[in-house]
Design a protein around this motif. Structure first.
Motif, mmCIF file in Angstrom:
data_model
loop_
_atom_site.group_PDB
_atom_site.id
_atom_site.type_symbol
_atom_site.label_atom_id
_atom_site.label_comp_id
_atom_site.label_asym_id
_atom_site.label_seq_id
_atom_site.Cartn_x
_atom_site.Cartn_y
_atom_site.Cartn_z
ATOM 1 N N ALA A 1 15.328 54.451 25.159
ATOM 2 C CA ALA A 1 16.456 54.367 26.087
ATOM 3 C C ALA A 1 17.456 55.454 25.740
ATOM 4 C CB ALA A 1 17.121 53.003 26.011
ATOM 5 N N LEU A 2 18.072 55.992 26.766
ATOM 6 C CA LEU A 2 19.111 57.005 26.594
ATOM 7 C C LEU A 2 20.340 56.567 27.372
ATOM 8 C CD1 LEU A 2 20.044 59.859 25.670
ATOM 9 C CD2 LEU A 2 19.130 60.715 27.841
ATOM 10 N N ILE A 3 21.486 56.576 26.700
ATOM 11 C CA ILE A 3 22.757 56.285 27.354
ATOM 12 C C ILE A 3 23.572 57.569 27.369
ATOM 13 C CG2 ILE A 3 24.857 54.879 27.364
ATOM 14 C CD1 ILE A 3 23.334 52.774 25.727
ATOM 15 N N LEU A 4 23.900 58.052 28.554
ATOM 16 C CA LEU A 4 24.727 59.246 28.704
ATOM 17 C C LEU A 4 26.158 58.813 28.980
ATOM 18 C CD1 LEU A 4 22.428 61.565 30.851
ATOM 19 C CD2 LEU A 4 22.848 61.679 28.388
ATOM 20 N N ASN A 5 27.024 58.993 27.996
ATOM 21 C CA ASN A 5 28.430 58.644 28.144
ATOM 22 C C ASN A 5 29.138 59.797 28.853
ATOM 23 O OD1 ASN A 5 31.095 57.908 27.938
ATOM 24 N ND2 ASN A 5 31.216 58.161 25.724
ATOM 25 N N CYS A 6 29.559 59.555 30.076
ATOM 26 C CA CYS A 6 30.179 60.582 30.912
ATOM 27 C C CYS A 6 31.701 60.492 30.882
ATOM 28 C CB CYS A 6 29.643 60.484 32.336
ATOM 29 S SG CYS A 6 27.874 60.789 32.452
ATOM 30 N N SER A 7 32.238 60.086 29.749
ATOM 31 C CA SER A 7 33.683 60.097 29.553
ATOM 32 C C SER A 7 34.217 61.511 29.727
ATOM 33 C CB SER A 7 34.008 59.607 28.127
ATOM 34 O OG SER A 7 35.376 59.788 27.835
ATOM 35 N N LEU A 8 35.453 61.624 30.199
ATOM 36 C CA LEU A 8 36.105 62.926 30.270
ATOM 37 C C LEU A 8 36.671 63.349 28.915
ATOM 38 C CD1 LEU A 8 38.117 62.649 33.613
ATOM 39 C CD2 LEU A 8 35.858 63.627 33.260
ATOM 40 N N LYS A 9 36.732 62.416 27.977
ATOM 41 C CA LYS A 9 37.377 62.686 26.690
ATOM 42 C C LYS A 9 36.430 63.432 25.749
ATOM 43 C CE LYS A 9 40.137 58.465 26.975
ATOM 44 N NZ LYS A 9 40.290 57.090 26.464
ATOM 45 N N PRO A 10 36.882 64.556 25.191
ATOM 46 C CA PRO A 10 36.082 65.229 24.159
ATOM 47 C C PRO A 10 36.259 64.512 22.828
ATOM 48 C CG PRO A 10 38.127 66.417 24.493
ATOM 49 C CD PRO A 10 38.127 65.272 25.479
ATOM 50 N N ARG A 11 35.298 64.672 21.946
ATOM 51 C CA ARG A 11 35.505 64.143 20.592
ATOM 52 C C ARG A 11 36.642 64.916 19.934
ATOM 53 N NH1 ARG A 11 31.500 60.650 19.572
ATOM 54 N NH2 ARG A 11 29.515 60.993 20.622
ATOM 55 N N ARG B 1 15.712 65.004 26.850
ATOM 56 C CA ARG B 1 15.918 63.641 26.373
ATOM 57 C C ARG B 1 15.857 62.643 27.522
ATOM 58 N NH1 ARG B 1 20.012 66.045 21.991
ATOM 59 N NH2 ARG B 1 19.811 64.442 20.399
ATOM 60 N N VAL B 2 16.386 63.038 28.681
ATOM 61 C CA VAL B 2 16.294 62.186 29.874
ATOM 62 C C VAL B 2 14.830 61.938 30.221
ATOM 63 C CG1 VAL B 2 16.721 62.106 32.371
ATOM 64 C CG2 VAL B 2 18.544 62.835 30.824
ATOM 65 N N GLU B 3 14.017 62.981 30.180
ATOM 66 C CA GLU B 3 12.593 62.850 30.506
ATOM 67 C C GLU B 3 11.855 61.956 29.520
ATOM 68 O OE1 GLU B 3 9.621 65.485 32.202
ATOM 69 O OE2 GLU B 3 11.098 67.074 31.849
ATOM 70 N N GLU B 4 12.234 62.003 28.251
ATOM 71 C CA GLU B 4 11.561 61.196 27.222
ATOM 72 C C GLU B 4 11.854 59.711 27.370
ATOM 73 O OE1 GLU B 4 12.886 62.640 23.480
ATOM 74 O OE2 GLU B 4 11.761 64.528 23.610
ATOM 75 N N ALA B 5 12.998 59.389 27.957
ATOM 76 C CA ALA B 5 13.460 57.999 27.992
ATOM 77 C C ALA B 5 12.872 57.243 29.175
ATOM 78 C CB ALA B 5 14.992 57.966 28.067
ATOM 79 N N GLY B 6 12.349 56.050 28.902
ATOM 80 C CA GLY B 6 11.893 55.179 29.977
ATOM 81 C C GLY B 6 13.027 54.402 30.606
ATOM 82 N N ILE B 7 14.157 54.327 29.873
ATOM 83 C CA ILE B 7 15.353 53.630 30.347
ATOM 84 C C ILE B 7 16.525 54.597 30.253
ATOM 85 C CG2 ILE B 7 16.974 51.740 29.919
ATOM 86 C CD1 ILE B 7 14.638 50.206 28.611
ATOM 87 N N LEU B 8 17.232 54.783 31.354
ATOM 88 C CA LEU B 8 18.417 55.637 31.371
ATOM 89 C C LEU B 8 19.619 54.807 31.791
ATOM 90 C CD1 LEU B 8 19.794 58.485 31.331
ATOM 91 C CD2 LEU B 8 19.270 58.593 33.781
ATOM 92 N N LEU B 9 20.696 54.931 31.040
ATOM 93 C CA LEU B 9 21.965 54.318 31.426
ATOM 94 C C LEU B 9 22.999 55.413 31.591
ATOM 95 C CD1 LEU B 9 21.645 51.258 29.187
ATOM 96 C CD2 LEU B 9 22.668 51.058 31.438
ATOM 97 N N MET B 10 23.606 55.449 32.771
ATOM 98 C CA MET B 10 24.725 56.350 33.020
ATOM 99 C C MET B 10 25.990 55.551 32.767
ATOM 100 S SD MET B 10 23.846 59.458 34.270
ATOM 101 C CE MET B 10 25.191 59.898 35.363
ATOM 102 N N GLY C 1 14.049 45.939 20.369
ATOM 103 C CA GLY C 1 13.029 46.846 19.851
ATOM 104 C C GLY C 1 12.956 48.183 20.548
ATOM 105 N N VAL C 2 13.980 48.524 21.334
ATOM 106 C CA VAL C 2 13.987 49.789 22.071
ATOM 107 C C VAL C 2 14.723 50.846 21.249
ATOM 108 C CG1 VAL C 2 14.709 50.959 24.189
ATOM 109 C CG2 VAL C 2 13.956 48.560 24.274
ATOM 110 N N GLU C 3 14.081 51.982 21.038
ATOM 111 C CA GLU C 3 14.721 53.115 20.375
ATOM 112 C C GLU C 3 15.796 53.653 21.313
ATOM 113 O OE1 GLU C 3 13.528 57.641 19.004
ATOM 114 O OE2 GLU C 3 11.953 56.120 19.112
ATOM 115 N N THR C 4 17.053 53.605 20.872
ATOM 116 C CA THR C 4 18.168 53.878 21.774
ATOM 117 C C THR C 4 19.077 54.962 21.220
ATOM 118 O OG1 THR C 4 18.111 51.574 22.535
ATOM 119 C CG2 THR C 4 20.119 52.827 23.002
ATOM 120 N N GLU C 5 19.418 55.923 22.092
ATOM 121 C CA GLU C 5 20.306 57.017 21.740
ATOM 122 C C GLU C 5 21.484 57.021 22.703
ATOM 123 O OE1 GLU C 5 19.753 61.699 20.542
ATOM 124 O OE2 GLU C 5 18.502 60.903 22.154
#
Length: 199
Positions: A3-13, A67-76, A34-38
């Motif tokens: 799974a990949l979660i893309l945090n689309c916050s406007l805030k930079p680190r 990374r998007v292509e590798e993930a079976g689960i995408l969260l925006m 049991g899902v490998e999550t980034e």
């Protein structure tokens, strides 16, 4: 399963992201299942504007695209700004537009993958943000399971942010955990079914 979660916050680190905090609830449940999550913050990368996978020198979208292509689960994951998804979320979706014509064998690269949404904001607009993002992801080829989202907002008018209050965190977190379970269940079903197009 990844799974990949893309945090689309406007805030930079190193600014604290409310959207990342709620995304972390979903990420924790995915890992428990049991899902490998980034979880990545998109503003950590330099993205050029455009609708191609690679916009040339200096463009870091190809790294995220892989990374998007590798993930079976995408969260925006997007905050609500002016009642709409963040400009970062819109840019990501525009870059993902190229995936519509990209193939894995005979199939579009997003075929057989699932997606969902995390949304935060101290005013109304979460349902609009969710529908905008889900509509785009469906166009790209993702399957959206039922209740594959969670959100938090404080209600109409300016107010505290997610990390400034405990208000209704229980609902948002419970909904986030259920979203993770729904995403995993549908992703597993699609993988086992091995659908294919008639040619």
């Amino acid at each position: 399963m990844k799974a990949l979660i893309l945090n689309c916050s406007l805030k930079p680190r190193p600014e604290v992201s409310n959207t990342e905090a709620l995304s972390g609830v979903v990420a924790a449940e995915l890992r428990r299942l049991g899902v490998e999550t980034e979880l990545l913050r998109v503003t950590d990368y330099r993205l050029k504007h455009g609708v191609m996978t690679d916009m040339g020198e200096g463009d870091q979208w190809p790294e995220l695209h892989a990374r998007v292509e590798e993930a079976g689960i995408l969260l925006m994951a997007s905050p609500t700004w002016l009642g709409r998804p963040s400009s970062v979320a819109q840019q990501v979706l525009e870059r993902m537009d190229a995936m519509i014509s990209e193939k894995r064998g005979e199939l579009p690269v997003a075929y057989g993958k699932v997606a969902g949404v995390v949304c935060t904001g101290n005013e109304d607009g979460a349902h609009h943000v969710i529908s905008e993002i889900c509509g785009a992801l469906i166009d790209i080829g993702y399957t959206i399971p039922p209740q594959a989202w969670t959100y938090w907002n404080k209600g109409p008018g300016p107010g505290q942010e997610y990390l400034q209050t405990d208000y209704r965190h229980d609902w948002s977190e419970k909904t986030g955990r259920q979203a993770a379970r729904n995403l995993v269940a549908v992703a597993a079903a699609l993988q086992s079914a091995r659908f294919s197009y008639d040619t």
